[in-house]
Design an enzyme around this catalytic site. Structure first.
Site, PDB file in Angstrom:
ATOM      1  N   HIS A  43      20.010   8.814  14.014  1.00 12.48           N
ATOM      2  CA  HIS A  43      19.155   7.367  14.416  1.00 12.48           C
ATOM      3  C   HIS A  43      19.804   6.592  14.463  1.00 12.48           C
ATOM      4  O   HIS A  43      20.758   6.929  15.346  1.00 12.48           O
ATOM      5  CB  HIS A  43      18.321   6.747  12.886  1.00 12.48           C
ATOM      6  CG  HIS A  43      19.449   6.379  11.346  1.00 12.48           C
ATOM      7  ND1 HIS A  43      20.095   6.800  10.661  1.00 12.48           N
ATOM      8  CD2 HIS A  43      19.483   4.615  11.718  1.00 12.48           C
ATOM      9  CE1 HIS A  43      20.680   5.973  10.274  1.00 12.48           C
ATOM     10  NE2 HIS A  43      20.035   4.455  10.763  1.00 12.48           N
TER      11      HIS A  43
ATOM     12  N   HIS B 186      20.864   3.477  14.685  1.00 12.44           N
ATOM     13  CA  HIS B 186      21.493   2.033  13.964  1.00 12.44           C
ATOM     14  C   HIS B 186      23.132   2.757  14.287  1.00 12.44           C
ATOM     15  O   HIS B 186      23.572   3.645  14.594  1.00 12.44           O
ATOM     16  CB  HIS B 186      21.685   1.817  12.437  1.00 12.44           C
ATOM     17  CG  HIS B 186      19.950   0.941  12.179  1.00 12.44           C
ATOM     18  ND1 HIS B 186      19.481   1.388  10.521  1.00 12.44           N
ATOM     19  CD2 HIS B 186      19.297   0.221  13.116  1.00 12.44           C
ATOM     20  CE1 HIS B 186      18.165   0.873  11.365  1.00 12.44           C
ATOM     21  NE2 HIS B 186      18.061  -0.041  12.510  1.00 12.44           N
TER      22      HIS B 186
ATOM     23  N   ASP C 207      26.354   1.378  13.169  1.00 11.97           N
ATOM     24  CA  ASP C 207      26.477   2.138  12.526  1.00 11.97           C
ATOM     25  C   ASP C 207      26.824   3.920  12.552  1.00 11.97           C
ATOM     26  O   ASP C 207      27.705   4.445  12.049  1.00 11.97           O
ATOM     27  CB  ASP C 207      26.950   2.137  10.844  1.00 11.97           C
ATOM     28  CG  ASP C 207      25.971   1.940  10.267  1.00 11.97           C
ATOM     29  OD1 ASP C 207      24.605   2.090  10.841  1.00 11.97           O
ATOM     30  OD2 ASP C 207      25.822   2.720   9.349  1.00 11.97           O
ATOM     31  N   HIS C 208      26.220   4.189  13.131  1.00  8.56           N
ATOM     32  CA  HIS C 208      26.007   6.438  13.157  1.00  8.56           C
ATOM     33  C   HIS C 208      26.032   6.861  14.369  1.00  8.56           C
ATOM     34  O   HIS C 208      25.998   7.816  14.464  1.00  8.56           O
ATOM     35  CB  HIS C 208      24.531   6.336  12.587  1.00  8.56           C
ATOM     36  CG  HIS C 208      23.748   6.162  11.263  1.00  8.56           C
ATOM     37  ND1 HIS C 208      24.060   7.162  10.008  1.00  8.56           N
ATOM     38  CD2 HIS C 208      24.277   4.652  10.705  1.00  8.56           C
ATOM     39  CE1 HIS C 208      24.212   6.587   8.857  1.00  8.56           C
ATOM     40  NE2 HIS C 208      23.997   5.095   9.230  1.00  8.56           N
TER      41      HIS C 208
ATOM     42  N   HIS D   3      13.133   5.373   7.346  1.00  8.22           N
ATOM     43  CA  HIS D   3      13.859   4.067   7.351  1.00  8.22           C
ATOM     44  C   HIS D   3      13.208   3.036   8.064  1.00  8.22           C
ATOM     45  O   HIS D   3      12.087   2.770   8.573  1.00  8.22           O
ATOM     46  CB  HIS D   3      15.192   4.351   7.888  1.00  8.22           C
ATOM     47  CG  HIS D   3      16.090   3.467   7.993  1.00  8.22           C
ATOM     48  ND1 HIS D   3      16.427   2.628   6.835  1.00  8.22           N
ATOM     49  CD2 HIS D   3      17.603   3.528   9.178  1.00  8.22           C
ATOM     50  CE1 HIS D   3      17.741   2.157   7.588  1.00  8.22           C
ATOM     51  NE2 HIS D   3      18.495   1.921   8.611  1.00  8.22           N
TER      52      HIS D   3
ATOM     53  N   ASP E 131      19.248   7.637   6.225  1.00 11.09           N
ATOM     54  CA  ASP E 131      19.638   5.960   5.428  1.00 11.09           C
ATOM     55  C   ASP E 131      17.798   6.568   5.330  1.00 11.09           C
ATOM     56  O   ASP E 131      17.515   6.728   6.183  1.00 11.09           O
ATOM     57  CB  ASP E 131      19.758   5.304   6.503  1.00 11.09           C
ATOM     58  CG  ASP E 131      21.115   4.807   7.307  1.00 11.09           C
ATOM     59  OD1 ASP E 131      21.855   5.617   6.738  1.00 11.09           O
ATOM     60  OD2 ASP E 131      21.550   3.542   7.824  1.00 11.09           O
TER      61      ASP E 131
ATOM     62  N   HIS F  70      27.783   6.464   2.202  1.00 12.62           N
ATOM     63  CA  HIS F  70      27.122   4.431   2.977  1.00 12.62           C
ATOM     64  C   HIS F  70      27.163   4.071   1.438  1.00 12.62           C
ATOM     65  O   HIS F  70      25.983   3.063   1.474  1.00 12.62           O
ATOM     66  CB  HIS F  70      25.272   4.983   3.068  1.00 12.62           C
ATOM     67  CG  HIS F  70      25.063   4.743   3.744  1.00 12.62           C
ATOM     68  ND1 HIS F  70      24.282   2.961   4.482  1.00 12.62           N
ATOM     69  CD2 HIS F  70      25.257   4.384   5.430  1.00 12.62           C
ATOM     70  CE1 HIS F  70      24.046   2.561   5.269  1.00 12.62           C
ATOM     71  NE2 HIS F  70      24.301   3.168   6.224  1.00 12.62           N
TER      72      HIS F  70
END
Length: 303
Positions: A62, A64, A66-67, A142, A212, A270
């Site tokens: 996805h 976000h 941090d990914h 999410h 997530d 995570h």
């Protein structure tokens, strides 16, 4: 045949306590896949001895940061390192626009083909398959469209019973057919029965990556009976209200998912930056599902 997972990053949102944002490597018989690509991923690849140009497929769960915020840097470094082989990238449809605009304004021209495959964030689908492994994506729950990924080994061939083969002087040309369960006949009419000369094939292995998400019934069917499941466990269950608010899971909920789907082993990950000590997360999960481990950066886990 090798099937293992290397944890490159297991922190949520921000790097903390020497933990990095999410990324992990799948090594399936020297086919190298990357799942998610948080900041610092290419440094982690270097640290743990994985050559980036050996990666053939990248899967982004996805959008976000941090990914995926390490992705453009990794693609650029692959270019600088002389990559010419095709690279397949899977992720939400807007990802390719993000990449293209950054490459455009940095005047970066890739020497290799970047082949983008948009993932379906609404339903399960197979996104990659060859003779040895298949990968499917499945929707998670999410704050933004998100998918998990499941890797399934193809059915394996039976094993030859070596001492019988040697004693019977069976032509080596027949061995692959026997492994596939096919009886063979030589020029003298001698029949070699696969059922008598082979052992049953070992069961195929599987790995599921649940990025997530709220722990939710909608994706449980996609991860049934998996051998190893990585499931986000951002919070202790005492913070379940915060987990609900942010569409994350607690370690207890991750364990409940593993138990419900009949997984053989659970990896937690995570982790929220609020937890320096991760042992309470592990202890909480083990109350529900004993065969649980913490994912730790730099560790390889067999599937």
């Amino acid at each position: 045949m090798k099937f293992e997972v290397l944890i490159l990053g297991n922190s949520s949102a921000t790097p903390m306590f020497e933990r990095h944002p999410t990324a992990q490597i799948i090594n399936f018989n020297e086919q190298i896949f990357l799942i998610d690509c948080g900041e610092g991923t290419q440094m982690q690849l270097h640290r743990y001895g994985v050559k980036s140009n050996k990666i053939s497929h990248i899967f982004i769960s996805h959008l976000h940061g941090d990914h995926y915020l390490g992705l453009v840097g990794l693609l650029s470094s692959m270019n600088l390192h002389g990559r010419f082989s095709d690279l397949h990238l899977y992720g939400p449809e807007p990802l390719i626009d993000i990449i293209n605009i950054q490459l455009k304004y940095s005047e970066t021209y890739l020497q290799y083909n970047l082949i983008f495959h948009p993932t379906n964030t609404n339903e399960e689908e197979f996104i990659f398959q060859n003779n040895t492994i298949s990968v499917k994506s499945f929707p998670l729950k999410h704050r933004v469209p998100t998918t998990g990924f499941r890797f399934d080994e193809a059915p394996r061939n039976a094993s030859i019973i070596r001492e019988r083969i040697v004693n019977m002087n069976i032509p080596t040309v027949f061995l692959q057919q026997l492994k596939r369960g096919v009886d063979c006949v030589d020029i003298d009419g001698t029949v070699y029965k696969a059922s008598e000369l082979t052992k049953p094939a070992p069961p195929s292995r599987s790995y599921a990556y649940c990025s997530d998400t709220r722990a939710f019934e909608s994706y449980l069917s996609s991860v049934q009976n998996v051998d190893l499941i990585y499931h986000e466990s951002t919070f202790l269950h005492e913070m379940v209200d915060r987990a609900i608010e942010t569409f994350h899971s607690t370690s207890l909920e991750a364990a409940q998912v593993a138990k419900q789907v009949g997984a053989k082993k659970l990896l937690l990950g995570h982790y929220s930056a609020r937890y320096r000590d991760l042992s309470p997360l592990l202890a909480e999960a083990k109350l529900e599902f004993d065969n649980t481990e913490l994912s730790l950066e730099g560790n390889w886990y067999n599937v």
